[in-house]
Design a protein around this motif. Structure first.
Motif, PDB file in Angstrom:
ATOM      1  N   ARG A   1       0.804  -1.283  -0.095  1.00 15.47           N
ATOM      2  CA  ARG A   1       0.050   0.135  -0.065  1.00 15.47           C
ATOM      3  C   ARG A   1       0.665   1.201   0.032  1.00 15.47           C
ATOM      4  NH1 ARG A   1      -5.275  -0.857   1.073  1.00 15.47           N
ATOM      5  NH2 ARG A   1      -5.516   1.181   1.966  1.00 15.47           N
TER       6      ARG A   1
ATOM      7  N   GLY B   1      -3.627   2.122  -6.500  1.00 10.61           N
ATOM      8  CA  GLY B   1      -4.340   1.138  -6.528  1.00 10.61           C
ATOM      9  C   GLY B   1      -4.189  -0.040  -7.570  1.00 10.61           C
TER      10      GLY B   1
ATOM     11  N   SER C   1      -5.752   6.380  -6.950  1.00  9.57           N
ATOM     12  CA  SER C   1      -6.520   6.011  -5.458  1.00  9.57           C
ATOM     13  C   SER C   1      -5.882   4.751  -5.054  1.00  9.57           C
ATOM     14  CB  SER C   1      -7.805   6.537  -5.724  1.00  9.57           C
ATOM     15  OG  SER C   1      -8.534   6.075  -4.318  1.00  9.57           O
ATOM     16  N   GLU C   2      -5.588   4.374  -3.778  1.00 13.01           N
ATOM     17  CA  GLU C   2      -5.553   3.269  -3.384  1.00 13.01           C
ATOM     18  C   GLU C   2      -6.834   2.605  -3.088  1.00 13.01           C
ATOM     19  OE1 GLU C   2      -2.951   2.799   0.173  1.00 13.01           O
ATOM     20  OE2 GLU C   2      -1.580   4.538  -0.139  1.00 13.01           O
ATOM     21  N   THR C   3      -7.883   3.338  -3.096  1.00 11.71           N
ATOM     22  CA  THR C   3      -9.136   2.625  -2.779  1.00 11.71           C
ATOM     23  C   THR C   3      -9.742   2.005  -4.241  1.00 11.71           C
ATOM     24  OG1 THR C   3     -10.483   4.634  -2.975  1.00 11.71           O
ATOM     25  CG2 THR C   3      -9.606   3.909  -0.909  1.00 11.71           C
ATOM     26  N   SER C   4      -9.392   2.405  -5.355  1.00 12.77           N
ATOM     27  CA  SER C   4      -9.505   1.934  -6.674  1.00 12.77           C
ATOM     28  C   SER C   4      -9.015   0.383  -6.862  1.00 12.77           C
ATOM     29  CB  SER C   4      -9.377   2.805  -7.650  1.00 12.77           C
ATOM     30  OG  SER C   4      -9.728   2.220  -8.886  1.00 12.77           O
TER      31      SER C   4
END
Length: 199
Positions: A51, A55, A76-79
């Motif tokens: 992380r 993403g 984006s890390e959440t993607s």
């Protein structure tokens, strides 16, 4: 009485050869994030193993392209990016590290750019060495130019091109527009994990 030496069956010789090889040279099963073996033709998100740097893999418009054709790492890390089908032509159920693979994105909402195609196959652009979506003519050819290999506790993607004895790592290169492009690199690969896209 003379000793009679019987010839070994070719299959037995082959097995003895395999056992004589170092373990590192043998094919290994490829596992997803749940510990299940990757299914041939299965759909997975290809996510970074670590992380903090973006993403999953997806598509972006670069260098004035009118359509998103370049494989990049989402900012984006959440993607999770786009789901990808990973497959090889042999009729086998599961994948291991010695198979040469095709990787194809499966668009969630096909746009006017890709409305004729249900899958978008990866290819490496020879001049720039970046991973792009294959052209319509290239889609008619089965490439099998990628591999997934163990990399520490995770995996890395490699590109083999026309010379399968000289496969090279795929890693991230950041361009002037801050796109995290997936490119052929000598070392510094992107460590990845595979997450089922249907869960």
């Amino acid at each position: 009485m003379k000793n009679i030496v019987l010839p070994l069956h070719p299959f037995i010789l082959f097995c003895l050869f395999l056992f004589a090889l170092p373990t590192s040279n043998l094919a290994q099963e490829l596992l997803d994030a749940d510990g299940d073996i990757l299914r041939n033709g299965g759909s997975y998100y290809i996510l970074p193993a670590f992380r903090g740097k973006g993403g999953g893999l997806e598509l972006a418009r670069t260098e004035g392209d009118t359509c998103p054709l370049t494989v990049v790492q989402a900012r984006s890390e959440t993607s999770r990016g786009l789901p990808a089908a990973i497959w090889t032509p042999p009729r086998i159920a599961f994948l291991s590290s010695h198979f040469y693979l095709n990787i194809e994105f499966e668009p969630k909402n096909p746009s006017t750019c890709h409305h004729h195609e249900s899958r978008l196959r990866w290819n490496v652009e020879e001049e720039s060495q970046q991973v792009k979506i294959a052209s319509e003519d290239q889609h008619r050819v089965v490439f099998e130019r990628f591999q997934t290999r163990p990399y520490g506790d995770d995996y890395k993607l490699v590109y083999c091109g026309g010379n399968r004895d000289a496969c090279k790592d795929l890693g991230i290169s950041i361009d002037d527009e801050n796109n995290r492009r997936l490119v052929v690199k000598n070392g510094d690969p992107l460590a990845v994990r595979f997450v089922k896209a249907n869960r």
